[in-house]
Design a protein around this motif. Structure first.
Motif, PDB file in Angstrom:
ATOM      1  N   GLY A 317      -2.474   3.221  -0.624  1.00 48.65           N
ATOM      2  CA  GLY A 317      -1.258   3.574   0.093  1.00 48.65           C
ATOM      3  C   GLY A 317       0.033   3.211  -0.595  1.00 48.65           C
ATOM      4  N   VAL A 318      -0.043   2.539  -1.752  1.00 52.23           N
ATOM      5  CA  VAL A 318       1.164   2.115  -2.461  1.00 52.23           C
ATOM      6  C   VAL A 318       1.530   3.162  -3.512  1.00 52.23           C
ATOM      7  N   ARG A 319       2.770   3.617  -3.485  1.00 53.93           N
ATOM      8  CA  ARG A 319       3.255   4.578  -4.480  1.00 53.93           C
ATOM      9  C   ARG A 319       4.503   4.031  -5.146  1.00 53.93           C
ATOM     10  N   VAL A 320       4.462   3.923  -6.453  1.00 52.24           N
ATOM     11  CA  VAL A 320       5.634   3.483  -7.213  1.00 52.24           C
ATOM     12  C   VAL A 320       6.567   4.669  -7.411  1.00 52.24           C
ATOM     13  N   ALA A 321       7.836   4.477  -7.110  1.00 57.46           N
ATOM     14  CA  ALA A 321       8.805   5.564  -7.199  1.00 57.46           C
ATOM     15  C   ALA A 321       9.225   5.809  -8.641  1.00 57.46           C
ATOM     16  N   GLY A 322       9.309   7.081  -8.992  1.00 58.38           N
ATOM     17  CA  GLY A 322       9.858   7.464 -10.282  1.00 58.38           C
ATOM     18  C   GLY A 322       9.146   6.811 -11.452  1.00 58.38           C
ATOM     19  N   ARG A 323       9.939   6.582 -12.497  1.00 58.41           N
ATOM     20  CA  ARG A 323       9.440   5.918 -13.698  1.00 58.41           C
ATOM     21  C   ARG A 323      10.277   4.674 -13.911  1.00 58.41           C
ATOM     22  N   PRO A 324       9.817   3.508 -13.453  1.00 59.18           N
ATOM     23  CA  PRO A 324      10.641   2.296 -13.505  1.00 59.18           C
ATOM     24  C   PRO A 324      11.042   1.937 -14.936  1.00 59.18           C
ATOM     25  N   ALA A 325      12.295   1.468 -15.077  1.00 56.27           N
ATOM     26  CA  ALA A 325      12.797   1.148 -16.406  1.00 56.27           C
ATOM     27  C   ALA A 325      13.554  -0.165 -16.446  1.00 56.27           C
ATOM     28  N   SER A 326      13.589  -0.902 -15.316  1.00 56.64           N
ATOM     29  CA  SER A 326      14.403  -2.110 -15.280  1.00 56.64           C
ATOM     30  C   SER A 326      13.575  -3.300 -14.795  1.00 56.64           C
ATOM     31  N   ALA A 327      14.252  -4.285 -14.230  1.00 53.82           N
ATOM     32  CA  ALA A 327      13.622  -5.561 -13.885  1.00 53.82           C
ATOM     33  C   ALA A 327      13.000  -5.553 -12.498  1.00 53.82           C
ATOM     34  N   PHE A 328      12.788  -4.386 -11.933  1.00 56.66           N
ATOM     35  CA  PHE A 328      12.247  -4.266 -10.580  1.00 56.66           C
ATOM     36  C   PHE A 328      11.603  -2.897 -10.443  1.00 56.66           C
ATOM     37  N   VAL A 329      10.769  -2.755  -9.428  1.00 58.42           N
ATOM     38  CA  VAL A 329      10.181  -1.460  -9.117  1.00 58.42           C
ATOM     39  C   VAL A 329      10.379  -1.191  -7.636  1.00 58.42           C
ATOM     40  N   LEU A 330      10.472   0.077  -7.291  1.00 54.33           N
ATOM     41  CA  LEU A 330      10.595   0.505  -5.902  1.00 54.33           C
ATOM     42  C   LEU A 330       9.275   1.130  -5.489  1.00 54.33           C
ATOM     43  N   ILE A 331       8.753   0.690  -4.345  1.00 56.72           N
ATOM     44  CA  ILE A 331       7.475   1.231  -3.884  1.00 56.72           C
ATOM     45  C   ILE A 331       7.621   1.823  -2.494  1.00 56.72           C
ATOM     46  N   HIS A 332       6.868   2.898  -2.268  1.00 55.76           N
ATOM     47  CA  HIS A 332       6.761   3.501  -0.940  1.00 55.76           C
ATOM     48  C   HIS A 332       5.438   3.082  -0.341  1.00 55.76           C
ATOM     49  N   LEU A 333       5.506   2.600   0.895  1.00 59.99           N
ATOM     50  CA  LEU A 333       4.319   2.058   1.544  1.00 59.99           C
ATOM     51  C   LEU A 333       4.465   2.252   3.047  1.00 59.99           C
ATOM     52  N   PRO A 334       3.692   3.118   3.670  1.00 61.10           N
ATOM     53  CA  PRO A 334       3.782   3.289   5.121  1.00 61.10           C
ATOM     54  C   PRO A 334       3.615   1.947   5.838  1.00 61.10           C
ATOM     55  N   GLY A 335       4.494   1.705   6.806  1.00 62.57           N
ATOM     56  CA  GLY A 335       4.452   0.431   7.516  1.00 62.57           C
ATOM     57  C   GLY A 335       4.985  -0.721   6.699  1.00 62.57           C
ATOM     58  N   ALA A 336       5.900  -0.435   5.763  1.00 59.04           N
ATOM     59  CA  ALA A 336       6.382  -1.465   4.838  1.00 59.04           C
ATOM     60  C   ALA A 336       7.048  -2.629   5.556  1.00 59.04           C
ATOM     61  N   ALA A 337       7.701  -2.361   6.687  1.00 56.46           N
ATOM     62  CA  ALA A 337       8.379  -3.452   7.400  1.00 56.46           C
ATOM     63  C   ALA A 337       7.377  -4.504   7.857  1.00 56.46           C
ATOM     64  N   ALA A 338       6.253  -4.068   8.385  1.00 61.62           N
ATOM     65  CA  ALA A 338       5.220  -5.006   8.825  1.00 61.62           C
ATOM     66  C   ALA A 338       4.578  -5.704   7.634  1.00 61.62           C
ATOM     67  N   VAL A 339       4.393  -4.974   6.550  1.00 60.89           N
ATOM     68  CA  VAL A 339       3.818  -5.571   5.341  1.00 60.89           C
ATOM     69  C   VAL A 339       4.750  -6.639   4.793  1.00 60.89           C
ATOM     70  N   ARG A 340       6.040  -6.342   4.786  1.00 62.12           N
ATOM     71  CA  ARG A 340       7.020  -7.319   4.311  1.00 62.12           C
ATOM     72  C   ARG A 340       6.958  -8.599   5.135  1.00 62.12           C
ATOM     73  N   ALA A 341       6.827  -8.473   6.452  1.00 60.62           N
ATOM     74  CA  ALA A 341       6.728  -9.652   7.311  1.00 60.62           C
ATOM     75  C   ALA A 341       5.447 -10.422   7.022  1.00 60.62           C
ATOM     76  N   ALA A 342       4.345  -9.708   6.785  1.00 59.75           N
ATOM     77  CA  ALA A 342       3.082 -10.366   6.480  1.00 59.75           C
ATOM     78  C   ALA A 342       3.153 -11.079   5.134  1.00 59.75           C
TER      79      ALA A 342
END
Length: 387
Positions: A317-342
């Motif tokens: 369920g984890v998808r990395v956005a675009g082609r990361p080129a810096s010191a961080f990556v952006l991910i799409h994850l359904p229910g990310a708010a709950a995952v972040r809390a966990a």
């Protein structure tokens, strides 16, 4: 108080001035036959430091955590003996100019990149159509709103990897702000695409706070940077020294641009805005030893980022956005708010994505760290997703 967007029109949103009612449907010029849909604005004042806390592993803030090298720590420490005098920026400005092949009057030192955005917003009050390309760092727009500007947004498309199409920026926009590489997407736009936004009568602000984190095989220096491009009309490049060198608490950055444009910005800057220790840091970080070290750090970062992306790709369920080129990556994850809390409950802090215009509650930003930290983090994330 910060304004709220009046609606979305073919990827362009308009924000009212702070004294206008929020949530109005206001058509953008040239698209008056397209209906706008009002919705609440993200919290532009939320940043990664709000995510961290006691006992948490910090993957929310994009500042490198490492001891300062002696060539940097020494000058900063030595400068403390000279605090009785007012700061003199001449040497630091000359050093930064030399690094980028510019003249000293093409450099304006600032108390971090954040001050640069405030100066731009305050000094350029006469612009008629400021546009911010999102998703990106929220302080440029926040500074514009605080200065009373009416802000339009061009929202890049996740399905297209958040890549820049210069043609989507309104032709009559007289102030355009974009990040490269962009926070939070980690996308590095081609220099040619960003440069295509420059034109007479327009100020083009390119936030290169993370430019020194980028690397490309077979290409020396900072790929896609416009820092040395003196011929582009209206170009302002914003740089920061706080990320790679862990100097967020010192507040040091700078602007590169034409002298007449920087003079306008300097006119609204407080006296002695950059402290003596910060000036010492700027001088040291502009030298050849620092530049060589940055290139080595960027190369190692690229390897560590590839490792993080590979580990994330193995998770359901984890998808990395675009082609990361810096010191961080952006991910799409359904229910990310709950995952972040966990994750937080398990001792890990990551950056929520829903405070960035153009994203939403199913996005998270994760800082690149060493491989051992990445392995530990992705193991915990995998356990949460499988629970």
């Amino acid at each position: 108080m910060r304004g709220q967007p009046s609606g979305s029109l073919s990827g362009v949103e308009e924000n009212p001035r702070v004294d206008e009612p929020a949530g109005r449907d206001v058509p953008v010029a040239g698209t008056s036959h397209v209906a706008a849909t009002s919705h609440p604005d993200p919290d532009l004042g939320h940043h990664g430091d709000a995510e961290v806390g006691e006992g948490l592993v910090d993957l929310a803030v994009n500042v490198r955590r490492a001891p300062l090298p002696q060539w940097l720590a020494g000058p900063i420490t030595d400068s403390l003996a000279d605090l009785a005098r007012y700061p003199d920026a001449a040497s630091a400005r000359a050093a930064v100019a030399a690094r980028h092949g510019r003249d000293p009057d093409e450099v304006l030192l600032t108390a971090g990149a954040a001050e640069a955005f405030v100066l731009i917003a305050q000094a350029l009050r006469g612009v008629h159509r400021p546009v911010v390309v999102h998703p990106q760092f929220t302080e440029p727009e926040a500074a514009l709103l605080a200065a009373g500007h009416r802000v339009e947004r061009v929202l890049l498309d996740a399905a297209d990897g958040f890549r820049l199409d210069p043609g989507r920026v309104p032709a009559d926009a007289d102030l355009v702000m974009i990040g490269n590489p962009t926070n939070p997407t980690s996308v590095l736009h081609p220099a040619s695409a960003v440069a295509a936004l420059a034109r007479p009568g327009r100020v083009l602000v390119v936030d290169e706070a993370f430019a020194d984190t980028t690397a490309a095989p077979g290409r020396p220096g900072e790929p896609e940077s416009l820092a040395t491009r003196r011929e582009l009309p209206g170009l302002l490049v914003v740089r920061s020294l706080t990320k790679t060198w862990g100097l967020a608490g010192l507040r040091i950055g700078y602007l590169l641009g034409a002298p007449e444009l920087l003079t306008r910005l300097a006119a609204v800057q407080p006296l002695w805005p950059v402290s003596t220790p910060a000036l010492a840091a700027a001088t040291a970080c502009a030298g050849p030893v620092a530049v060589e070290a940055e290139r080595a750090i960027a190369a190692q970062l690229a390897a560590d980022r590839d490792h993080l992306v590979a580990r994330l790709a193995d998770l359901p369920g984890v998808r990395v956005a675009g082609r990361p080129a810096s010191a961080f990556v952006l991910i799409h994850l359904p229910g990310a708010a709950a995952v972040r809390a966990a994750l937080r409950a398990r001792g890990w802090a990551v950056r929520r994505g829903d405070t960035f215009p153009g994203l939403g509650p199913d996005w998270l930003r994760v800082a690149v760290r060493d491989r051992a930290t990445t392995d530990a983090f992705t193991r915990v994330l995998g356990e949460i997703l499988e629970a």
